[in-house]
Design a protein around this motif. Structure first.
Motif, short mmCIF file in Angstrom:
data_model
loop_
_atom_site.label_atom_id
_atom_site.label_comp_id
_atom_site.label_asym_id
_atom_site.label_seq_id
_atom_site.Cartn_x
_atom_site.Cartn_y
_atom_site.Cartn_z
N ALA A 570 14.25 6.91 -23.73
CA ALA A 570 14.55 6.49 -25.14
C ALA A 570 15.04 5.13 -25.09
O ALA A 570 14.53 4.13 -25.71
CB ALA A 570 15.55 7.47 -25.85
N THR A 571 16.02 4.74 -24.37
CA THR A 571 16.49 3.32 -24.22
C THR A 571 15.36 2.35 -23.63
O THR A 571 15.20 1.34 -23.87
CB THR A 571 17.67 3.20 -23.34
OG1 THR A 571 17.56 3.73 -21.86
CG2 THR A 571 18.91 3.89 -23.72
N GLU A 572 14.49 2.67 -22.43
CA GLU A 572 13.57 2.11 -22.14
C GLU A 572 12.37 1.81 -23.08
O GLU A 572 11.90 0.81 -23.13
CB GLU A 572 12.90 2.64 -20.77
CG GLU A 572 11.66 2.22 -19.98
CD GLU A 572 12.11 0.84 -19.39
OE1 GLU A 572 11.10 -0.04 -19.31
OE2 GLU A 572 13.30 0.56 -19.28
N ALA A 573 12.23 2.79 -23.87
CA ALA A 573 11.20 2.66 -25.06
C ALA A 573 11.56 1.72 -26.04
O ALA A 573 10.86 0.89 -26.02
CB ALA A 573 10.87 3.86 -25.61
N GLY A 615 7.83 0.01 -15.96
CA GLY A 615 8.76 0.92 -16.94
C GLY A 615 8.07 2.16 -17.29
O GLY A 615 8.63 2.94 -17.66
N LEU A 616 6.76 2.10 -17.94
CA LEU A 616 5.92 3.30 -18.34
C LEU A 616 5.90 4.31 -17.07
O LEU A 616 6.05 5.40 -17.33
CB LEU A 616 4.73 3.03 -18.88
CG LEU A 616 4.54 2.14 -20.07
CD1 LEU A 616 3.03 1.92 -20.45
CD2 LEU A 616 5.02 2.83 -21.31
N ARG A 672 18.12 1.24 -12.89
CA ARG A 672 17.72 0.73 -14.19
C ARG A 672 16.38 0.66 -14.59
O ARG A 672 15.62 -0.20 -13.92
CB ARG A 672 18.56 -0.46 -14.55
CG ARG A 672 18.68 -0.95 -15.94
CD ARG A 672 19.61 -2.24 -15.95
NE ARG A 672 20.64 -1.93 -15.30
CZ ARG A 672 21.73 -1.66 -16.06
NH1 ARG A 672 21.56 -1.29 -17.45
NH2 ARG A 672 23.14 -1.36 -15.54
N PRO A 673 15.66 1.13 -15.74
CA PRO A 673 14.30 1.16 -15.85
C PRO A 673 13.88 -0.35 -16.28
O PRO A 673 14.66 -0.98 -16.83
CB PRO A 673 13.99 2.11 -17.07
CG PRO A 673 15.21 2.15 -17.76
CD PRO A 673 16.48 2.03 -16.64
N GLU A 674 12.74 -0.80 -16.06
CA GLU A 674 11.84 -1.94 -16.17
C GLU A 674 11.16 -1.81 -17.38
O GLU A 674 10.40 -0.91 -17.37
CB GLU A 674 11.69 -2.74 -15.07
CG GLU A 674 12.44 -2.82 -13.73
CD GLU A 674 11.84 -3.56 -12.82
OE1 GLU A 674 12.27 -3.51 -11.62
OE2 GLU A 674 10.95 -4.36 -12.97
N ALA A 675 10.81 -2.73 -18.23
CA ALA A 675 9.88 -2.78 -19.36
C ALA A 675 8.60 -2.71 -18.88
O ALA A 675 8.28 -3.62 -17.82
CB ALA A 675 10.39 -3.77 -20.47
#
Length: 712
Positions: A570-573, A615-616, A672-675
Motif C-alpha cells: 500500500a505505501t509503495e503504491a 517497485g512493481l 524499503r521499496p523503490e517506486a
C-alpha cells in the motif's frame, strides 16, 4: 572406399562360386535322370541347400558389414558345403580312376570343415565379430585344433560317397578299431555347439536391448536346429534330411546382423516355443495313452480314435496356460495389470528411478523414460520408436511417460496401453508429490537464504553504521569527562557533539527497526499506520496537495507477515502516485471477505501500459510470497494497483487499536521499496518524520473501521 569396394567384390565372387557349384551339381544330376532319392543320397539336396544358405547369407553380411568376420566364415562354410555335391557329381563326369578318387576325397572332406570349424567359430563371435572376453580364446583354440579330427572321421571310413564311385585316398585301415576316437570326436562337436550356445546365453544376459534382439534370432534358430540334430548324434542311420534344419542358423544370423528390426522376434519366439512345447506334450501324452489303451481296446481304429479324443481333451486347457507362461517370459506381466501396478507401487518409496525400472522390467520393454520439468529419468536404451504418454493430475499435465517400442512393433498394443493406463494414475500422483517435495525444499532453501541475507544485512548495518557512532559516543564521553575540571568550555562542546551522535544512533536504530517491521503497525495497527502514512504524503515536494482517502471495511486480525506485506504494498503504491502520477486524489481501499484485498486508485490522466520497475517487482514478489495475486496498470480513470491475499480461517473480530509487540513479527526480510520508473512525472522524495516528531496518540485509532479520512 576402395577397401569396402574390394570386400564387396570378393564377397560377390565367393557367393557366385557357391551358386555355380550347386547349380552344376543339381543340373548334372537331373541330366543323368537322378530322382529325389538319388539327389538326397548323393548329398546334392542337403549340402546344396546348406551351401546356398550359408554362402548367400555370408555374402549379405560381408557386403553390409565387411569388418565382421562372421560373413567371411559363413562364405567359407557355404563353399565347404557346396563343394561336396559339386565334387561328387563331377566324379561321374571324369572316367579316370585317379581323378575320381581325388574328387571323392574332396567331397568327403569339404563339408566337415563347415560343421566342425566355421559354424562354431561364427557362433562364438556373434553378433559383433568379437569374443565375449579374452578367456574365450581358449575355446576358439580348442575348436580350431580339434577340427581336423572330424574331417579325418568323415574321410577315413572307407565308405563310398555314392554307388559307382571309388573310395577316397584318406581311407584308414582298421577304421573300426578307432571307434573311441570317433566317439570323442562326436562329443567334441556337441561340446563345441554347446559352448557356442552358452556364449550366446551369457551375451544375452549382458546385452542391451539391441543386442538381445539380435541374439533372440540366433537362439531361436539354434535351438530348433539342435532339437533336430543332437538326438541323432549317437544313433546309427541318421536321416540325411535332418540336416535341413541347419540352414535356419545362417538365415537367422543374417537377419540379426543386417535387419534385426524386421519384425517382433519376441512374438515369433513366443509362438514357436508355445507350439514346440505343446507338440512335445502332445507326443508324450499320445505315446502314454497308446501304450495304456493297447491292452484295453483290441481294434486299432478304435484305439487310435480314443487316443486322439483323450489328447484333444487334455491339450485344449493346456494351450492357453502354456501360452500365458511363454508370453510372461517374453512380454512380462502385461496381461496382468494388477500385478504390474503392485510391482510399481512397491517401488514408489524408492523414487522415480525405481518406478521407471519396475515398469520396464514388468513389461519387458526396451526403454522407459519419465520426463518431468525438462529432466528425464530413464531405464534402458531408447529404441528407434518411442511413444509419449502424458501424465495428468488434477487436470494438469505433470509429466510424460516415454515408452520404447519392442523390435518389429509399430505401436503399443492394447494390452500394453491398458497396463500403462492403469499405472499412469499412481505414477502421476508420485510425480506430483515429487514436484511438491522439490518446491517445498526450494522454499525452505529460499527461507534459509533470506534469513542469512537479513542477518548479513543487519550485521553490516550495525557494524558500518551504528558501531562507529557508538564508538564515537564513547570517545566523546571519555574526553568530556577528562575536560570537565580543566576546560569546561571544551567539555560543553564535546557534550553537544555527544548529544548529536546519540540522536544519530537513535535514528539509525529506528531505521533498522522500521526495516524489520514498521513500528507504526504495532503502535497503531494496519489501518492507523496507513492513515499516518497517507498524512505524510498529502503534500508533494513541489508543494502541490494530494488528497488521500483510506477506506477499510471488516478487517480481521491478520497474520504479522500478511500485515507487513499489505503495509509495504500500500505505501509503495501511494509513493508511486506521489512521484509519478499527475493526480489530485487517491483512494486506498482495504476489504476482507474470503481474502484480503488492497486497491489503490488515483485520478491521474490515462497513460500507456506500465513497464515493471523495481517497485512493481517488489510488490509482486511480496504478494506471491504469501500465495496472493498482484495486478497494476492504467485504467480509463487513472492508475490502479490491486493485490489480494488468501485468508484460510479469518477470526470473527476486527481490528480495534491492536497493540502488538515487534517480537510477534516473523515476516521474511524486506527492504524499503523503490517506486516504478515507467510513469513520467516530477520526481520527489518523501522524507520520513523526524526522529523527535510527536507520535500520534493511540486513541486516534478509536473510530469505526469503515470510516474515511481525507488528508490535504
Amino acid at each position: 572406399m576402395t577397401i569396402s569396394a574390394n570386400s564387396r567384390g570378393l564377397a560377390a565372387a565367393l557367393a557366385a562360386l557357391v551358386v555355380a557349384e550347386v547349380v552344376f551339381a543339381v543340373a548334372y544330376g537331373v541330366s543323368l535322370g537322378w530322382g529325389w532319392g538319388k539327389l538326397v543320397d548323393t548329398f546334392v539336396v542337403t549340402n546344396g541347400l546348406m551351401g546356398l544358405t550359408f554362402g548367400l547369407c555370408g555374402a549379405v553380411i560381408a557386403w553390409h558389414r565387411p569388418a565382421n568376420p562372421i560373413g567371411w566364415l559363413f562364405l567359407a562354410d557355404g563353399i565347404g558345403h557346396a563343394t561336396t555335391p559339386f565334387a561328387s557329381t563331377l566324379a561321374y563326369v571324369v572316367h579316370d580312376g585317379l581323378a575320381q578318387q581325388v574328387l571323392v576325397t574332396v567331397a568327403l572332406g569339404a563339408w566337415p570343415w563347415s560343421i566342425g570349424l566355421f559354424l562354431p567359430l561364427a557362433l562364438l563371435l556373434f553378433p559383433d565379430g568379437r569374443l565375449l572376453s579374452p578367456r574365450w580364446r581358449w575355446a576358439v583354440i580348442g575348436v580350431v585344433v580339434t577340427a581336423p579330427l572330424f574331417v579325418l572321421e568323415m574321410t577315413g571310413s572307407g565308405e563310398p560317397i555314392s554307388s559307382g564311385l571309388p573310395t577316397g585316398y584318406l581311407t584308414l585301415p582298421n577304421y573300426d578299431s578307432w571307434q573311441p576316437l570317433w566317439t570323442a570326436t562326436e562329443l567334441r562337436n556337441v561340446v563345441a555347439l554347446l559352448l557356442a550356445l552358452l556364449c550366446l546365453a551369457i551375451r544375452y544376459r549382458r546385452a542391451d536391448e539391441t543386442g538381445r534382439r539380435q541374439l533372440l534370432w540366433l537362439l531361436l534358430a539354434s535351438v530348433i536346429a539342435l532339437l533336430f540334430v543332437i538326438p541323432w548324434a549317437f544313433v546309427a542311420g541318421t536321416p540325411i534330411l535332418v540336416l535341413l534344419a541347419i540352414p535356419l542358423i545362417p538365415i537367422a544370423v543374417a537377419v540379426a546382423i543386417v535387419r534385426y528390426q524386421l519384425l517382433d522376434i519376441r512374438l515369433v519366439v513366443s509362438r514357436a516355443l508355445t507350439w514346440a512345447l505343446l507338440s512335445l506334450v502332445a507326443v508324450g501324452i499320445y505315446a502314454a495313452l497308446a501304450a495304456l489303451l493297447d491292452s484295453l481296446i483290441a481294434s486299432q481304429v478304435g484305439r487310435s480314435a480314443a487316443v486322439t479324443v483323450f489328447v484333444a481333451l487334455i491339450i485344449a486347457p493346456v494351450l492357453p496356460r502354456l501360452q500365458a507362461l511363454v508370453d510372461r517370459a517374453l512380454y512380462g506381466d502385461r496381461h496382468d495389470p494388477a500385478r504390474v501396478a503392485s510391482r510399481v507401487g512397491e517401488q514408489l518409496s524408492a523414487g522415480l528411478p525405481g518406478v521407471v525400472a519396475a515398469i520396464r522390467s514388468a513389461l519387458r520393454l526396451p526403454y522407459v523414460g519419465l520426463a518431468v520439468d525438462g529432466r528425464v529419468t530413464a531405464d534402458g536404451t531408447p529404441s528407434a520408436s518411442v511413444v509419449h504418454l502424458p501424465l495428468s493430475y488434477g487436470g494438469e499435465v505433470v509429466g510424460t511417460l516415454e515408452v520404447g517400442l519392442r523390435s518389429g512393433e509399430s505401436g503399443l498394443s492394447s494390452a500394453d496401453r491398458d497396463v500403462l493406463g492403469l499405472v499412469a494414475v499412481p505414477l502421476a500422483v508420485a510425480v506430483h508429490a515429487t514436484r511438491l517435495s522439490a518446491e517445498l525444499q526450494a522454499s525452505r532453501e529460499k527461507l534459509v537464504s533470506a534469513r542469512e541475507e537479513e542477518r548479513r544485512r543487519l550485521r553490516r548495518d550495525l557494524h558500518d553504521g551504528l558501531g562507529p557512532t557508538l564508538t564515537g559516543v564513547a570517545f566523546s564521553a571519555d574526553a568530556a569527562a577528562n575536560l570537565v575540571s580543566s576546560d569546561s568550555t571544551r567539555a560543553i562542546e564535546l557534550l553537544a557533539r555527544l548529544r548529536a551522535d546519540t540522536r544519530s544512533a537513535i535514528t539509525e536504530i529506528r531505521r533498522l527497526v522500521d526495516d524489520l517491521r514498521p513500528p507504526a503497525l504495532d503502535e497503531l495497527g494496519l489501518v492507523g499506520a496507513l492513515r499516518q502514512r497517507a498524512d505524510q504524503m498529502s503534500i508533494r515536494a513541489d508543494g502541490t496537495a494530494l488528497r488521500v482517502r483510506v477506506v477499510a471495511s471488516g478487517l480481521p486480525t491478520l497474520p504479522a507477515a500478511m500485515e507487513v506485506a499489505a503495509y509495504r504494498i500500500a505505501t509503495e503504491a501511494l509513493t508511486n502516485v506521489v512521484r509519478h502520477a499527475r493526480a489530485t486524489s487517491a483512494v486506498l481501499a482495504l476489504r476482507c471477505g474470503d481474502e484480503l484485498e488492497i486497491v489503490v486508485t488515483d485520478d491521474g490522466p490515462p497513460s500507456e501500459s506500465w513497464h515493471p520497475g523495481v517497485g512493481l517487482h517488489a510488490m509482486r514478489e511480496r504478494a506471491a510470497e504469501l500465495g496472493g495475486t498482484f495486478e497494476a496498470g492504467p485504467t480509463p480513470t487513472g492508475g490502479q494497483v490491486h493485490a489480494t491475499f488468501p485468508l484460510t480461517a479469518p477470526p470473527p473480530h476486527t481490528i480495534n487499536s491492536s497493540h502488538r509487540t515487534a517480537a510477534s513479527s516473523t515476516q521474511p526480510p524486506s527492504t524499503r521499496p523503490e517506486a516504478a520508473t515507467s510513469r513520467p512525472a516530477p520526481a520527489a522524495h518523501t522524507a520520513d518524520p523526524p526522529a523527535d516528531a510527536p507520535t500520534p496518540h493511540a486513541n486516534s485509532e478509536q473510530r469505526p473501521a469503515d470510516s474515511s479520512l481525507e488528508s490535504r
